[in-house]
Design a protein around this motif. Sequence first.
Motif, mmCIF file in Angstrom:
data_model
loop_
_atom_site.group_PDB
_atom_site.id
_atom_site.type_symbol
_atom_site.label_atom_id
_atom_site.label_comp_id
_atom_site.label_asym_id
_atom_site.label_seq_id
_atom_site.Cartn_x
_atom_site.Cartn_y
_atom_site.Cartn_z
ATOM 1 N N UNK A 30 -71.619 67.183 32.783
ATOM 2 C CA UNK A 30 -71.525 65.718 32.786
ATOM 3 C C UNK A 30 -72.082 65.114 34.068
ATOM 4 N N UNK A 31 -71.761 65.714 35.182
ATOM 5 C CA UNK A 31 -72.195 65.161 36.463
ATOM 6 C C UNK A 31 -73.715 65.170 36.570
ATOM 7 N N UNK A 32 -74.334 66.238 36.120
ATOM 8 C CA UNK A 32 -75.785 66.337 36.200
ATOM 9 C C UNK A 32 -76.468 65.330 35.271
ATOM 10 N N UNK A 33 -75.990 65.231 34.041
ATOM 11 C CA UNK A 33 -76.613 64.337 33.073
ATOM 12 C C UNK A 33 -76.405 62.878 33.471
ATOM 13 N N UNK A 34 -75.189 62.520 33.913
ATOM 14 C CA UNK A 34 -74.942 61.140 34.344
ATOM 15 C C UNK A 34 -75.802 60.773 35.542
ATOM 16 N N UNK A 35 -75.993 61.721 36.445
ATOM 17 C CA UNK A 35 -76.866 61.457 37.587
ATOM 18 C C UNK A 35 -78.296 61.214 37.126
ATOM 19 N N UNK A 36 -78.727 61.933 36.093
ATOM 20 C CA UNK A 36 -80.057 61.703 35.538
ATOM 21 C C UNK A 36 -80.183 60.320 34.921
ATOM 22 N N UNK A 37 -79.144 59.888 34.204
ATOM 23 C CA UNK A 37 -79.140 58.539 33.611
ATOM 24 C C UNK A 37 -79.230 57.474 34.700
ATOM 25 N N UNK A 38 -78.420 57.627 35.727
ATOM 26 C CA UNK A 38 -78.415 56.663 36.829
ATOM 27 C C UNK A 38 -79.771 56.631 37.524
ATOM 28 N N UNK A 39 -80.370 57.801 37.718
ATOM 29 C CA UNK A 39 -81.663 57.890 38.393
ATOM 30 C C UNK A 39 -82.740 57.124 37.620
#
Length: 253
Positions: A30-39
Amino acid sequence: MSHLYWLDEVHLKRIQHLFPKPRDVARVNDRRVLSGIIHVIRNGLRWRDAPSDYGPHKTVYNRFVRWSQMGVFARILTELAAQGNATGTLMIDATHLKTHRTASSMGLKRGRGRLIGSTKGGMNSKLHAVTDALGRPIQLFLTAGNVSDYIGARALLPSLPTANWMLADRGYDADWFRERLKERCIPSRRNRKDIIPHDTKVYRSRHKIENMFGRLKDWRRVATRYDRCPIIFLSAIALAATVLFWLRVQTLA
């Protein structure tokens, strides 16, 4: 990879209980994917241009769309905002967000149903927002760009917490709006026959909601709308507001 993460474990723990429960198969980090969305939202990228460190771009995109349609990001903003303790004074305002041609092209004529309208500045959507005394957004509402501020006010008022003051500019100077508020600080319109005085000292705080809009528009996929679906676009705004004002994540260079 650590320098690409927008959320640390503390941030994730505050919102993780609002995520949908994973299915039978274990969900991608979750942390990796959410960071990708935010980026992607912060930098205005195409989804396919998301750095490979966040995983397959289709996974990042599909997670964002699926959770947006489920209202996950809206619920996160609502719950974190409910924990705020600066609601003695509220501020309401609206701003135009430029619509890219890809958001209004094809399908419904001129973006009807997509909350896109034509103004002097071109095709726009309008973001209506209410913030607390610190300028942190607690409610968001999206309309077409040519819609009156009163429409947003009518939609937002019923769900607002009780407040001592409501600050607004003269665009909200309407008798029905004033009557529904306990205490208000709203300058009178120039064409009002009987000028209603307002507390100029209290009104100075209204710059905080303008600053909030400015910070949101630093996120390029907020300042310019590329998404045809208004739910997806409003979810991007809610996520940006959550990261900037409620999780207080430091902006990466």
